[in-house]
Design a protein around this motif. Structure first.
Motif, mmCIF file in Angstrom:
data_model
loop_
_atom_site.group_PDB
_atom_site.id
_atom_site.type_symbol
_atom_site.label_atom_id
_atom_site.label_comp_id
_atom_site.label_asym_id
_atom_site.label_seq_id
_atom_site.Cartn_x
_atom_site.Cartn_y
_atom_site.Cartn_z
ATOM 1 N N ALA A 2 0.824 -1.215 0.000
ATOM 2 C CA ALA A 2 0.000 0.000 0.000
ATOM 3 C C ALA A 2 0.856 1.262 0.000
ATOM 4 C CB ALA A 2 -0.915 0.006 1.220
ATOM 5 N N VAL A 3 0.441 2.241 -0.780
ATOM 6 C CA VAL A 3 1.149 3.521 -0.858
ATOM 7 C C VAL A 3 0.190 4.668 -0.539
ATOM 8 C CG1 VAL A 3 2.749 2.689 -2.632
ATOM 9 C CG2 VAL A 3 0.655 3.912 -3.310
ATOM 10 N N ALA A 4 0.754 5.877 -0.486
ATOM 11 C CA ALA A 4 -0.041 7.080 -0.291
ATOM 12 C C ALA A 4 -0.027 7.924 -1.562
ATOM 13 C CB ALA A 4 0.541 7.894 0.866
ATOM 14 N N ASP A 5 -1.157 8.539 -1.837
ATOM 15 C CA ASP A 5 -1.220 9.603 -2.842
ATOM 16 C C ASP A 5 -0.795 10.872 -2.094
ATOM 17 O OD1 ASP A 5 -1.868 11.626 -4.586
ATOM 18 O OD2 ASP A 5 -3.902 10.896 -5.001
ATOM 19 N N SER A 6 0.405 11.362 -2.388
ATOM 20 C CA SER A 6 0.961 12.449 -1.579
ATOM 21 C C SER A 6 0.375 13.826 -1.885
ATOM 22 C CB SER A 6 2.482 12.511 -1.735
ATOM 23 O OG SER A 6 2.838 13.266 -2.877
ATOM 24 N N HIS A 7 -0.534 13.888 -2.865
ATOM 25 C CA HIS A 7 -1.077 15.213 -3.208
ATOM 26 C C HIS A 7 -2.356 15.032 -4.018
ATOM 27 C CE1 HIS A 7 -0.215 19.629 -4.059
ATOM 28 N NE2 HIS A 7 -1.247 19.374 -4.879
ATOM 29 N N GLU A 29 17.380 31.138 0.417
ATOM 30 C CA GLU A 29 17.439 32.392 1.179
ATOM 31 C C GLU A 29 16.737 32.275 2.531
ATOM 32 O OE1 GLU A 29 17.533 35.332 -2.751
ATOM 33 O OE2 GLU A 29 15.766 35.332 -1.455
ATOM 34 N N GLU A 30 15.575 31.630 2.527
ATOM 35 C CA GLU A 30 14.797 31.529 3.766
ATOM 36 C C GLU A 30 15.305 30.405 4.662
ATOM 37 O OE1 GLU A 30 12.174 33.459 4.861
ATOM 38 O OE2 GLU A 30 12.634 34.761 3.170
ATOM 39 N N GLY A 31 15.921 29.402 4.046
ATOM 40 C CA GLY A 31 16.244 28.184 4.777
ATOM 41 C C GLY A 31 15.031 27.265 4.725
ATOM 42 N N ALA A 32 15.134 26.174 3.981
ATOM 43 C CA ALA A 32 13.977 25.287 3.810
ATOM 44 C C ALA A 32 13.695 24.538 5.103
ATOM 45 C CB ALA A 32 14.248 24.285 2.692
ATOM 46 N N PRO A 33 12.419 24.190 5.326
ATOM 47 C CA PRO A 33 12.099 23.321 6.471
ATOM 48 C C PRO A 33 12.815 21.976 6.320
ATOM 49 C CG PRO A 33 10.106 24.201 5.465
ATOM 50 C CD PRO A 33 11.227 24.543 4.551
ATOM 51 N N GLU A 34 12.877 21.234 7.391
ATOM 52 C CA GLU A 34 13.554 19.943 7.387
ATOM 53 C C GLU A 34 12.971 18.998 6.335
ATOM 54 O OE1 GLU A 34 13.982 17.018 10.979
ATOM 55 O OE2 GLU A 34 14.396 19.099 11.583
ATOM 56 N N ARG A 35 11.653 19.083 6.131
ATOM 57 C CA ARG A 35 10.997 18.212 5.151
ATOM 58 C C ARG A 35 10.299 19.090 4.107
ATOM 59 N NH1 ARG A 35 7.143 16.200 8.180
ATOM 60 N NH2 ARG A 35 7.707 17.471 9.956
ATOM 61 N N THR A 36 10.827 19.065 2.891
ATOM 62 C CA THR A 36 10.305 19.883 1.796
ATOM 63 C C THR A 36 9.999 18.977 0.606
ATOM 64 O OG1 THR A 36 11.518 21.847 2.535
ATOM 65 C CG2 THR A 36 10.915 21.757 0.200
ATOM 66 N N VAL A 37 8.793 19.105 0.073
ATOM 67 C CA VAL A 37 8.333 18.239 -1.012
ATOM 68 C C VAL A 37 8.030 19.075 -2.251
ATOM 69 C CG1 VAL A 37 6.508 16.640 -1.757
ATOM 70 C CG2 VAL A 37 7.267 16.641 0.641
ATOM 71 N N PHE A 38 8.677 18.767 -3.364
ATOM 72 C CA PHE A 38 8.286 19.374 -4.635
ATOM 73 C C PHE A 38 7.134 18.556 -5.211
ATOM 74 C CE2 PHE A 38 11.165 22.743 -6.203
ATOM 75 C CZ PHE A 38 12.010 22.820 -5.103
ATOM 76 N N HIS A 39 5.920 19.119 -5.120
ATOM 77 C CA HIS A 39 4.762 18.404 -5.651
ATOM 78 C C HIS A 39 4.748 18.535 -7.170
ATOM 79 C CE1 HIS A 39 0.918 19.682 -7.423
ATOM 80 N NE2 HIS A 39 1.202 20.916 -7.068
ATOM 81 N N CYS A 40 4.237 17.495 -7.825
ATOM 82 C CA CYS A 40 4.232 17.457 -9.294
ATOM 83 C C CYS A 40 5.589 17.922 -9.813
ATOM 84 C CB CYS A 40 3.104 18.298 -9.867
ATOM 85 S SG CYS A 40 2.902 18.062 -11.635
ATOM 86 N N TYR A 41 6.611 17.219 -9.383
ATOM 87 C CA TYR A 41 7.981 17.595 -9.740
ATOM 88 C C TYR A 41 8.064 17.812 -11.256
ATOM 89 C CZ TYR A 41 12.938 17.630 -10.405
ATOM 90 O OH TYR A 41 14.190 18.029 -10.769
ATOM 91 N N SER A 42 8.644 18.957 -11.631
ATOM 92 C CA SER A 42 8.649 19.288 -13.065
ATOM 93 C C SER A 42 10.027 19.715 -13.559
ATOM 94 C CB SER A 42 7.630 20.397 -13.343
ATOM 95 O OG SER A 42 7.941 21.555 -12.579
ATOM 96 N N GLY A 43 11.056 19.491 -12.723
ATOM 97 C CA GLY A 43 12.400 19.867 -13.148
ATOM 98 C C GLY A 43 13.065 18.765 -13.966
ATOM 99 N N PHE A 65 6.276 12.592 -7.946
ATOM 100 C CA PHE A 65 5.969 12.467 -9.374
ATOM 101 C C PHE A 65 4.488 12.210 -9.585
ATOM 102 C CE2 PHE A 65 10.457 12.005 -9.067
ATOM 103 C CZ PHE A 65 10.938 12.601 -10.224
ATOM 104 N N ALA A 66 3.922 12.911 -10.568
ATOM 105 C CA ALA A 66 2.500 12.805 -10.885
ATOM 106 C C ALA A 66 2.321 12.057 -12.215
ATOM 107 C CB ALA A 66 1.888 14.203 -10.956
ATOM 108 N N GLY A 67 1.072 11.941 -12.632
ATOM 109 C CA GLY A 67 0.736 11.166 -13.832
ATOM 110 C C GLY A 67 1.440 11.625 -15.088
#
Ligand SMILES: [Zn+2]
Ligand SMILES: [Zn+2]
Length: 290
Positions: A17-22, A179-193, A210-212
């Motif tokens: 089982a997995v999670a849909d993260s977004h 510049e701001e300093g990212a939080p400890e856990r940062t998620v790029f949703h629908c990664y597009s890079g 990663f999305a569809g």
């Protein structure tokens, strides 16, 4: 309902089982129960419900309070923040034009509300926030970036994950995070890079979800990015109702279609679907701390 609007059939269940993260259940047809039941049938047992404005963020928090397998993310979407400042909340229609501008104070009020929601136990993330240079024009850039910085600060103060929406704004998103300093856990949703950006994200420990669209024929750069991303930083999502994976592109998306994307991802990485699903399940729980 014509065939092209019909919901795609249920895919084969995943072995783990997995999670849909977004996902955006509030923009999909049917009830929350229906969506969760259908997803559960194919091994998608957890979802992160993402709010894009105050109303949606309240709904996400309430829904997460009601269902143990729904976690909430709350934010003003990068395209929503400029609307609040420019006095066009909730739409681009002519009805809204000529309204008095909401101004910076209106954005501050809305951010204070997000701050309150972010403190709740079942709210696991602040997002989606970030930058969108595709939909927001130059007149909204300043408000967008100010809102992004404020969301980063809120996520850090509450110890929550940060969910990034980055549309055609890779360099600026990476710059603001640095510049701001990212939080400890940062998620790029629908990664597009691309692969180069994936290497930067890997160095900084950012999760890539990663999305569809990773299944789309023209998405080789995305698959190249997935191929070089450290396995322990890879997540999967639907961003439903958007971005339905191939071969159902254009039809309504929902969390139960996650297995299609997981299988495509396993193929890109050259691993079995069980190994892919196991990694994703562990990564998502770690990223959102549930
Ligand atoms: Zn987004
Ligand atoms: Zn989204």
């Amino acid at each position: 309902m014509s065939a092209k609007d019909a919901p795609p059939p249920l895919p084969e269940p995943l072995p783990v089982a997995v999670a849909d993260s977004h996902t955006h259940l509030d923009m999909q047809s049917g009830t929350v129960e229906e969506a969760l039941t259908k997803a559960g049938l194919v091994g998608v047992e957890t979802v992160v419900q993402v709010g894009c404005d105050l109303k949606g963020s309240h709904w996400a928090a309430e829904t997460a309070a009601r269902y143990a397998n729904v976690h909430a993310a709350v934010a003003l979407h990068p395209n929503e923040a400029p609307r609040i400042v420019l006095g066009d909340p909730g739409g681009e229609g002519p009805r809204q034009r000529g309204r008095e501008a909401g101004g910076d104070a209106a954005l501050d009020d809305a951010l204070a509300e997000i701050d309150r929601l972010a403190a709740l136990d079942h709210v696991k993330a602040v997002g989606e926030t970030g930058l969108d240079h595709f939909r927001t024009g130059p007149e909204g850039r300043q408000a967008q970036e100010r809102s992004f910085r404020a969301h980063i600060e809120i996520a850090k103060r509450h110890g929550k994950a940060l969910v990034i929406h980055d549309r055609e704004a890779h360099d600026d998103v990476l710059r603001v995070l640095a510049e701001e300093g990212a939080p400890e856990r940062t998620v790029f949703h629908c990664y597009s890079g691309d692969a180069d950006m994936a290497r930067i994200c890997a160095e900084r420990g950012y999760y890539m979800s990663f999305a569809g669209n990773v299944t789309f024929k023209n998405a080789q750069p995305l698959r190249d990015a997935l191929a070089v991303a450290p396995l322990e930083l890879v997540l999967v999502e639907t961003d439903a109702p958007f971005l339905t994976p191939a071969p159902y592109r254009g039809r309504p998306n929902a969390p139960y279609l996650v297995p299609i994307t997981v299988r495509a991802m396993a193929a890109v990485r050259g691993v079995g679907e069980e190994a892919m699903a196991t990694a994703i399940a562990e990564n998502t729980a770690r990223a959102f701390d549930y």
